[in-house]
Design an enzyme around this catalytic site. Sequence first.
Site, short mmCIF file in Angstrom:
data_model
loop_
_atom_site.label_atom_id
_atom_site.label_comp_id
_atom_site.label_asym_id
_atom_site.label_seq_id
_atom_site.Cartn_x
_atom_site.Cartn_y
_atom_site.Cartn_z
N TYR A 181 -54.15 -27.49 -45.56
CA TYR A 181 -55.39 -26.73 -45.76
C TYR A 181 -55.09 -25.24 -45.88
CZ TYR A 181 -55.51 -25.11 -40.84
OH TYR A 181 -55.23 -24.50 -39.65
N ARG A 241 -49.08 -19.79 -50.32
CA ARG A 241 -48.83 -20.56 -49.08
C ARG A 241 -49.30 -22.00 -49.25
NH1 ARG A 241 -51.31 -18.32 -43.56
NH2 ARG A 241 -53.22 -19.10 -44.52
N ARG A 251 -53.89 -48.76 -45.59
CA ARG A 251 -53.18 -48.06 -44.51
C ARG A 251 -51.71 -48.48 -44.41
NH1 ARG A 251 -51.43 -48.21 -39.42
NH2 ARG A 251 -51.59 -46.26 -38.23
N HIS A 307 -47.94 -46.08 -43.42
CA HIS A 307 -47.42 -44.73 -43.22
C HIS A 307 -46.77 -44.16 -44.48
CE1 HIS A 307 -48.06 -45.85 -39.09
NE2 HIS A 307 -47.62 -44.69 -38.63
N GLU A 328 -46.19 -17.88 -31.87
CA GLU A 328 -47.47 -17.39 -32.41
C GLU A 328 -48.58 -17.81 -31.47
OE1 GLU A 328 -48.48 -19.33 -36.15
OE2 GLU A 328 -47.56 -21.19 -35.50
N LEU A 367 -46.59 -20.24 -38.52
CA LEU A 367 -47.28 -20.18 -39.81
C LEU A 367 -47.11 -18.78 -40.37
CD1 LEU A 367 -49.25 -21.94 -41.60
CD2 LEU A 367 -50.98 -20.34 -40.80
N1 PMP Z 1 -50.93 -19.23 -36.99
C1 PMP Z 1 -51.71 -20.33 -36.90
C2 PMP Z 1 -51.23 -21.51 -36.13
C3 PMP Z 1 -52.98 -20.34 -37.53
O1 PMP Z 1 -53.75 -21.44 -37.46
C4 PMP Z 1 -53.41 -19.20 -38.24
C5 PMP Z 1 -54.71 -19.16 -38.99
N2 PMP Z 1 -55.82 -19.57 -38.28
C6 PMP Z 1 -52.57 -18.07 -38.28
C7 PMP Z 1 -51.32 -18.14 -37.66
C8 PMP Z 1 -52.98 -16.81 -39.01
O2 PMP Z 1 -52.84 -16.97 -40.39
P1 PMP Z 1 -53.76 -16.14 -41.42
O3 PMP Z 1 -53.55 -14.70 -41.12
O4 PMP Z 1 -53.27 -16.53 -42.74
O5 PMP Z 1 -55.19 -16.54 -41.15
#
Ligand code: PMP
Length: 289
Positions: A31, A50, A98, A100, A184, A208
């Site tokens: 997503y 991304r 279904r 995997h 993060e 991410l």
């Molecule tokens: N890390 C995670 C796990 C996230 O889910 C998000 C977005 N909600 C971010 C970082 C921040 O990414 P962005 O600045 O692209 O929203």
Amino acid sequence: MTIFLNGEFMPIAEAKISVLDRGFIFGDGVYEVIPVYSRRPFRLAGHLHRLQQSLDGIKLANLYSDNEWTAIINELIARNEAQDQYLYLHITRGVAKRDHAFPNPPVKPTVFMMSNPLSVPPADLLKSGVGAVTAQDNRWLRCDIKAISLLPNVLLRQMAVDAGCAETILIRPGSNNEPGFMTEGAASNIFVVKDGRLLAPPKDNLMLPGITYDVILEIAAANGIPHEVRKIAVTEVFAADELLLTSSTKEVLAITQLDGTPVGSGKPGAMFAKLHKLYQEYKQKVMRA
Ligand code: PMP
């Protein structure tokens, strides 16, 4: 609310998908969340890049070119009312019996997009900052993929809510004798400020690659703010002068309490004030261009 599903625009109440969709059954999909200011998508190229990386990461073909995505996105924005919106874009490996393993031959991916009104964090939150808790990062080793299977993030984020906080800061155990390090937030990227320097963890498989993270580092570079991208030890998180949280919907927020203890002065600091102001200016500039 008008949504986009598999090539068509329709009211959300009419949108239906099969219970055999692999997104529903396996969480097999990816997503994006794209902010829209004054009806213009913000940093769209970064989000589409991304998205492609996420699709490559799960070996799923992209149904649309960037130009086609842009047209669909602009149409969805036009069909929804708010000036500022956030788009949620969701692609799964489609509907199949279904099993995997990937359907063979492949089936058509399910593509869903919706828009919600976007409100930036209110003034009182900017003034007070938010609380965070820490927890062990128990997710998988491909956190660079924006996967819809978010159960670990859901459980980790709920820990913050249960503690009356806004976010959970994730710590991976160090290997051998190394200390643990910060990756993060459960739904955001985290920066540490120490002695006037902005510290950011490296974009690797454990986090991410945030679009807002990129904007903040670009702003720091363009404005002569000392910054460093490197592994950040858990001890540095607890010794921080300031902690900052970034995401597309929250922009930049100060974390002023960590595990119930004040961060630095316990108030949003000078780096937050500077970056928040520069971020707003950058947004205005991009929107006017
Ligand atoms: N890390 C995670 C796990 C996230 O889910 C998000 C977005 N909600 C971010 C970082 C921040 O990414 P962005 O600045 O692209 O929203």
